[in-house]
Design a protein around this motif. Structure first.
Motif, PDB file in Angstrom:
ATOM      1  N   TRP A 107     -43.424  13.260 -53.116  1.00 32.75           N
ATOM      2  CA  TRP A 107     -43.619  12.707 -54.459  1.00 32.75           C
ATOM      3  C   TRP A 107     -43.757  13.818 -55.496  1.00 32.75           C
ATOM      4  CZ3 TRP A 107     -42.607   7.751 -55.103  1.00 32.75           C
ATOM      5  CH2 TRP A 107     -42.674   6.921 -53.982  1.00 32.75           C
ATOM      6  N   SER A 108     -43.108  14.949 -55.223  1.00 30.81           N
ATOM      7  CA  SER A 108     -43.170  16.069 -56.150  1.00 30.81           C
ATOM      8  C   SER A 108     -42.393  15.772 -57.424  1.00 30.81           C
ATOM      9  CB  SER A 108     -42.592  17.328 -55.485  1.00 30.81           C
ATOM     10  OG  SER A 108     -42.384  18.338 -56.449  1.00 30.81           O
ATOM     11  N   LEU A 109     -43.013  16.082 -58.565  1.00 31.97           N
ATOM     12  CA  LEU A 109     -42.312  15.918 -59.840  1.00 31.97           C
ATOM     13  C   LEU A 109     -41.008  16.698 -59.884  1.00 31.97           C
ATOM     14  CD1 LEU A 109     -45.276  16.172 -62.386  1.00 31.97           C
ATOM     15  CD2 LEU A 109     -43.678  14.253 -62.213  1.00 31.97           C
ATOM     16  N   HIS A 117     -40.009   9.490 -61.311  1.00 26.24           N
ATOM     17  CA  HIS A 117     -40.320  10.702 -62.074  1.00 26.24           C
ATOM     18  C   HIS A 117     -40.971  10.346 -63.403  1.00 26.24           C
ATOM     19  CE1 HIS A 117     -39.363  13.917 -64.997  1.00 26.24           C
ATOM     20  NE2 HIS A 117     -39.627  14.730 -63.993  1.00 26.24           N
ATOM     21  N   THR A 118     -40.430   9.352 -64.087  1.00 27.23           N
ATOM     22  CA  THR A 118     -40.959   8.940 -65.385  1.00 27.23           C
ATOM     23  C   THR A 118     -42.404   8.481 -65.259  1.00 27.23           C
ATOM     24  OG1 THR A 118     -38.734   8.235 -66.007  1.00 27.23           O
ATOM     25  CG2 THR A 118     -40.567   7.447 -67.380  1.00 27.23           C
ATOM     26  N   LEU A 120     -44.698   9.188 -62.860  1.00 31.63           N
ATOM     27  CA  LEU A 120     -45.627  10.258 -62.535  1.00 31.63           C
ATOM     28  C   LEU A 120     -45.795  11.230 -63.701  1.00 31.63           C
ATOM     29  CD1 LEU A 120     -44.594  11.080 -58.852  1.00 31.63           C
ATOM     30  CD2 LEU A 120     -46.632   9.870 -59.630  1.00 31.63           C
ATOM     31  N   ARG A 121     -44.698  11.582 -64.343  1.00 24.59           N
ATOM     32  CA  ARG A 121     -44.778  12.557 -65.441  1.00 24.59           C
ATOM     33  C   ARG A 121     -45.558  11.977 -66.618  1.00 24.59           C
ATOM     34  NH1 ARG A 121     -41.187  17.583 -66.778  1.00 24.59           N
ATOM     35  NH2 ARG A 121     -41.870  18.029 -68.888  1.00 24.59           N
ATOM     36  N   ASN A 125     -48.423  14.101 -68.300  1.00 20.77           N
ATOM     37  CA  ASN A 125     -47.906  14.810 -69.470  1.00 20.77           C
ATOM     38  C   ASN A 125     -48.953  15.008 -70.558  1.00 20.77           C
ATOM     39  OD1 ASN A 125     -45.460  15.990 -70.678  1.00 20.77           O
ATOM     40  ND2 ASN A 125     -45.712  14.392 -72.215  1.00 20.77           N
ATOM     41  N   GLU A 253     -49.026  10.154 -53.595  1.00 20.47           N
ATOM     42  CA  GLU A 253     -48.515  10.609 -54.890  1.00 20.47           C
ATOM     43  C   GLU A 253     -49.480  11.591 -55.541  1.00 20.47           C
ATOM     44  OE1 GLU A 253     -45.954   6.629 -56.195  1.00 20.47           O
ATOM     45  OE2 GLU A 253     -48.095   6.758 -56.650  1.00 20.47           O
ATOM     46  N   THR A 257     -48.483  15.482 -56.409  1.00 20.65           N
ATOM     47  CA  THR A 257     -48.557  15.878 -57.818  1.00 20.65           C
ATOM     48  C   THR A 257     -49.541  17.019 -58.007  1.00 20.65           C
ATOM     49  OG1 THR A 257     -48.035  13.600 -58.476  1.00 20.65           O
ATOM     50  CG2 THR A 257     -48.949  15.045 -60.164  1.00 20.65           C
ATOM     51  N   HIS A 372     -36.490  17.501 -66.527  1.00 14.26           N
ATOM     52  CA  HIS A 372     -37.249  18.359 -65.620  1.00 14.26           C
ATOM     53  C   HIS A 372     -37.686  19.660 -66.287  1.00 14.26           C
ATOM     54  CE1 HIS A 372     -37.051  16.054 -61.918  1.00 14.26           C
ATOM     55  NE2 HIS A 372     -35.798  15.765 -62.202  1.00 14.26           N
TER      56      HIS A 372
END
Length: 422
Positions: A107-109, A117-118, A120-121, A125, A253, A257, A372
């Motif tokens: 689950w790495s960004l 991705h959206t 988690l980021r 963010n 996750e 992260t 990214h």
């Protein structure tokens, strides 16, 4: 053809360029290359900026416009298995001896595409926007001074272990909610972990990375459990308790992260502090003038990032058929973009191999671009803009005591050690 450098008039025995077929043989493990890759990048720009890299068996792009475009092109992504099977792509099954590493990366960004991705980021963010990061200025400055206090009287220092290693890992750990005392252990795990990304990694490297991933993950799970019981004002607590469209992050996750933030939050910055100090000292330019005011400091930092980037290569999967710079690519092809070479494109930057801190010719690509783009870029830039002026002001007469040796971890670019005296 074998290319002879117009700058050194010495051959690059590890480099063969055939411009007619756009094929290049380049041994990325050769110390003569990874210790000083910029002249090789110049040769590639001159003869074959887009090429099939024989050893890596993939199309590779070095031109600024091509790299910048690919980083933003949604026809290319960091993952492919969300739209195609391993069997369809001819990919091998995961290696059992890397199960812990693969789990930590799941689950790495850095590896995900939207919508995961959206999601988690978005949760992370907020902590990394510039207005939030700027609040750390007094803490970063104080940490720089405290660290220099420990060795200033000695008249000499190995800068990476005594300064560069300490600042970024301490700051990202504090943001997340990890105790300062864990810094040395985080560095050990991270150094083992990132050797998975170097050219020519060995089975021993893989075993060490998997062991580090297992230990790192277990530690993070313990901190997660403790934060659930005792929430604090830190990023990990925020990630645990904040919902996105009614969903909380799972433990898996959270682990991925947290690990990627800890690794990415310091690994490249450690390299860049060393690269920047070396670049400045070897340039012969007066540090007092370079750091005379905020604007000249900012431009010096950006020029150091341009000419001595800490991360050289990113890769992408073609998610559909496409053509880039005349190269037809099929769904499932993997391509490479050399960010550090794009920063040296003579079509974008005049005299690209020359360190010119007054340069104002556009943004470098050292932090990537597109969805990214490095989430920690504001933090890294702030650390560099604070740390470098303090270092040179506190240690007037700073000079290199021994010729620096570059680490053998291409596609990262950093020093084994930087021994200085004053």
């Amino acid at each position: 053809m074998r290319y002879r450098s117009a700058m050194t008039t010495k051959p690059f025995p590890f480099l063969i360029i055939d411009p007619a077929t756009r094929r290049v043989s380049l041994d990325g493990r050769d110390p003569a290359f990874y210790r000083d890759p910029n002249p090789v990048y110049a040769a590639l720009h001159a003869h074959c900026p887009t090429f099939w890299w024989e050893e890596q068996r993939q199309w590779t792009f070095t031109g600024y416009d091509a790299v910048n475009g690919l980083l933003r092109d949604r026809r290319f992504g960091r993952q492919i298995l969300h739209i195609a099977s391993r069997e369809e792509l001819g990919l091998p099954e995961p290696s059992p001896h890397l199960k812990n590493f693969d789990a930590a990366e799941a689950w790495s960004l850095l590896e995900l595409e939207p919508p995961e991705h959206t999601r988690l980021r978005t949760l992370v963010n907020r902590a990394f926007v510039s207005r939030q990061i700027e609040k750390l200025t007094p803490e970063i400055s104080a940490l720089c001074h405290e660290t220099i206090d420990r060795f200033e009287k000695d008249g000499r220092v190995e800068l990476l272990s005594a300064f560069a290693d300490i600042l970024p890992v301490t700051m990202i750990a504090r943001m997340i909610g990890i105790p300062d005392a864990m810094g040395p252990q985080l560095l050990k795990w991270s150094h083992a972990y990132v050797r998975m990304y170097m050219f020519g990694r060995t089975r021993a490297d893989e075993d060490a990375a998997d062991k580090a991933a297992a230990e790192f993950s277990d530690y993070v799970r313990g901190v997660i459990a403790e934060r659930r019981e005792n929430p604090r004002d830190d990023l990990l607590t925020h990630m645990i308790h904040t919902e996105h469209r009614g969903q909380l992050l799972t433990d898996d996750e959270l682990v991925s992260t947290t690990i990627v933030l800890l690794n990415a939050g310091h690994e490249a910055t450690v390299h860049q502090i060393g690269n920047a100090v070396r670049t400045i000292l070897e340039s012969g330019l007066d540090p007092a003038r370079l750091f005379a005011e905020a604007k000249t400091t900012e431009r010096t930092v950006e020029e150091c990032l341009r000419i001595s980037a800490p991360v050289h290569i990113f890769q992408r999967w073609a998610l559909e058929d496409a053509e880039i710079d005349g190269v037809p690519l099929k769904r499932g092809d993997k391509v490479a973009m050399i960010l550090a070479a794009a920063n040296l494109d003579p079509k974008k930057f005049s005299d690209p191999l020359v360190f010119r801190p007054e340069r104002d010719e556009g943004a470098n690509l050292s932090f990537g671009a597109g969805i990214h783009f490095c989430i920690g870029a504001p933090l890294a830039r702030l650390e560099l803009n604070i740390a470098l002026p303090i270092l040179f002001r506190r240690l007037p007469g700073l000079r290199i005591a021994e010729k620096p040796v570059v680490k053998d971890v291409y596609h990262f670019h950093g020093l084994e050690a930087l021994r200085l005296e004053w």
